[in-house]
Design a protein around this motif. Structure first.
Motif, mmCIF file in Angstrom:
data_model
loop_
_atom_site.group_PDB
_atom_site.id
_atom_site.type_symbol
_atom_site.label_atom_id
_atom_site.label_comp_id
_atom_site.label_asym_id
_atom_site.label_seq_id
_atom_site.Cartn_x
_atom_site.Cartn_y
_atom_site.Cartn_z
ATOM 1 N N LEU A 67 44.883 47.645 32.631
ATOM 2 C CA LEU A 67 44.277 47.852 33.952
ATOM 3 C C LEU A 67 42.841 48.339 33.805
ATOM 4 C CD1 LEU A 67 47.190 49.609 35.909
ATOM 5 C CD2 LEU A 67 46.343 47.292 36.291
ATOM 6 N N ALA A 68 42.614 49.253 32.865
ATOM 7 C CA ALA A 68 41.284 49.846 32.701
ATOM 8 C C ALA A 68 40.295 48.857 32.089
ATOM 9 C CB ALA A 68 41.386 51.096 31.821
ATOM 10 N N GLN A 71 40.862 44.891 34.111
ATOM 11 C CA GLN A 71 40.811 44.889 35.561
ATOM 12 C C GLN A 71 41.347 43.600 36.185
ATOM 13 O OE1 GLN A 71 36.852 46.457 36.458
ATOM 14 N NE2 GLN A 71 37.743 48.409 35.903
ATOM 15 N N LEU A 77 47.503 41.188 38.153
ATOM 16 C CA LEU A 77 47.635 42.598 38.494
ATOM 17 C C LEU A 77 49.099 42.938 38.799
ATOM 18 C CD1 LEU A 77 46.588 45.413 39.292
ATOM 19 C CD2 LEU A 77 45.999 44.467 41.528
ATOM 20 N N LEU B 67 43.857 49.049 43.204
ATOM 21 C CA LEU B 67 43.653 48.535 41.847
ATOM 22 C C LEU B 67 42.901 47.202 41.894
ATOM 23 C CD1 LEU B 67 47.148 49.242 40.205
ATOM 24 C CD2 LEU B 67 45.005 50.406 39.682
ATOM 25 N N GLN B 71 39.159 48.451 41.338
ATOM 26 C CA GLN B 71 39.231 48.475 39.886
ATOM 27 C C GLN B 71 38.835 49.811 39.266
ATOM 28 O OE1 GLN B 71 37.402 44.701 38.694
ATOM 29 N NE2 GLN B 71 39.316 43.832 39.437
ATOM 30 N N VAL B 73 38.768 53.176 36.935
ATOM 31 C CA VAL B 73 38.971 53.443 35.504
ATOM 32 C C VAL B 73 39.189 54.945 35.310
ATOM 33 C CG1 VAL B 73 37.662 51.455 34.646
ATOM 34 C CG2 VAL B 73 36.485 53.618 35.122
ATOM 35 N N LEU B 77 41.949 55.780 37.742
ATOM 36 C CA LEU B 77 43.018 54.827 37.449
ATOM 37 C C LEU B 77 44.352 55.555 37.273
ATOM 38 C CD1 LEU B 77 44.156 52.048 36.641
ATOM 39 C CD2 LEU B 77 43.280 52.444 34.343
#
Lengths: 226, 226
Positions: A67-68, A71, A77, B67, B71, B73, B77
């Motif tokens: 996810l980090a 993205q 997702l 998310l 996006q 981080v 996140l």
């Protein structure tokens, strides 16, 4: 970059399958240990649960890293988020196998499985193992037809679970309180295992369709159709 | 953009608090209904569980939207991912309140609470309500000192849970099988409620520190220190 991303997603999927395989081994050993009062086998399940927990945490960390760094959006997702949810359910299925093993160890050298309920618990154990196998295949193949099989097995579990209470609450039940406690807990664990599998099934459908409503409908169709 | 993002995160947090408040109401009503065999109150809990489930799904959808669109981080996140995990635990705590309510309804007009265990179950119910209150505060304030309180209450639950089995398995226990089943299930539900709260506590600590090891250590320190 897309190539790297798809490798990551495949890594996520193969790790989910790996955890599901460990859960299958755990429930297979736990139900056999419960049936035969095999305390050594029960110990194996209890020890191995740490590995399942660690692998679930590692998978969650991988999902967060994806996810980090990458993205993802849209379906990608949803795959990553579903993986987080599925790993949590698998981890709880592993916990249930451990609970059954603990019940076996607690009663040893006596049998945890109450008299008069042996065949019921054998069937419940077989259904749990079948469910775990099918779930592993579902995660590997995303073949939605397998959801049907899991749901049917779960319906079978629910009926057997109800029959345990019918038996325990009937006039013919001569079990001591400890047998009643064991039957209640074991039946509850074995039945919950199926519920978690159905919950994973919904998440896999959600993953493919991106829609909870469809996932729930699909399950409802399976239920009313079967 | 950052402003919008921080509003989204605040929205996530306030929704978690809202769900925790609903869970608090549910466990408060469920344990009171169980104590007094109040089937109308039990029905309220059973009906209201759908609202908790819907709010948990809506929160998950919001988290996925954040998310996808923003996006996040690093810590941001982790907040979003933790929210997904926390909502799942809160939803299960709501399910437990519903299970207790169902037990009450199933036995009505008889009492689900077995004779000789009334004060034990009253204490367990009070601890669950206290835990739910404290958890709501922890989610609102992120004050880690509250984790200590939750853990201590959970230790109390574990002791009471063990005492239920001691009682049920003692020679002095004259309860019928139905009383044994009810005591076993109710005690298990009330004890599991605390486990889920502790699990949320770990997630909140993880959220602040970004490290599962620290979260687990913090819990361990609380345990060995208390």
């Amino acid at each position: 970059m897309r190539e790297v991303f798809h490798q990551s997603l495949e890594d996520v999927q193969s790790r989910l399958v790996e955890i599901a395989e460990l859960v299958t081994v755990a429930i297979d050993k736990a139900t056999r240990a419960f049936e035969s009062s095999d305390v050594a086998l029960a110990e194996e399940v209890i020890e191995a649960d740490d590995i399942i927990d660690e692998k679930a945490i590692a998978l969650d960390e991988l999902a967060i890293e994806i996810l980090a760094r990458q993205q993802p959006v849209a379906r990608d997702l949803r795959i990553v988020v579903s993986a987080l949810r599925i790993s949590a359910s698998l981890e709880r299925m592993g916990d249930i196998a451990e609970h059954i093993a603990q019940l076996t160890r607690m009663r040893f050298p006596e049998r945890a499985i109450p008299k008069g309920l042996k065949s019921t618990f054998t069937k419940m154990g077989q259904l749990d193992v079948e469910i775990a196998h099918t779930l592993t295949e579902l995660l590997r193949t995303e073949d939605h037809a397998l959801a049907d099989k899991i749901r049917n097995a779960d319906d079978g579990l629910d009926e057997l679970h109800a029959s345990v209470f019918e038996k325990v609450l009937s006039d013919s039940w001569k079990g001591e309180a400890s047998a009643t406690v064991d039957a209640t807990l074991a039946s509850r664990y074995l039945e919950r295992f199926g519920d978690h599998a159905v919950s994973v099934t919904k998440k896999v459908i959600y993953l493919s369709t991106g829609d909870w409503t469809t996932a729930t409908d699909a399950i409802d169709i399976v239920v009313s159709g079967g």
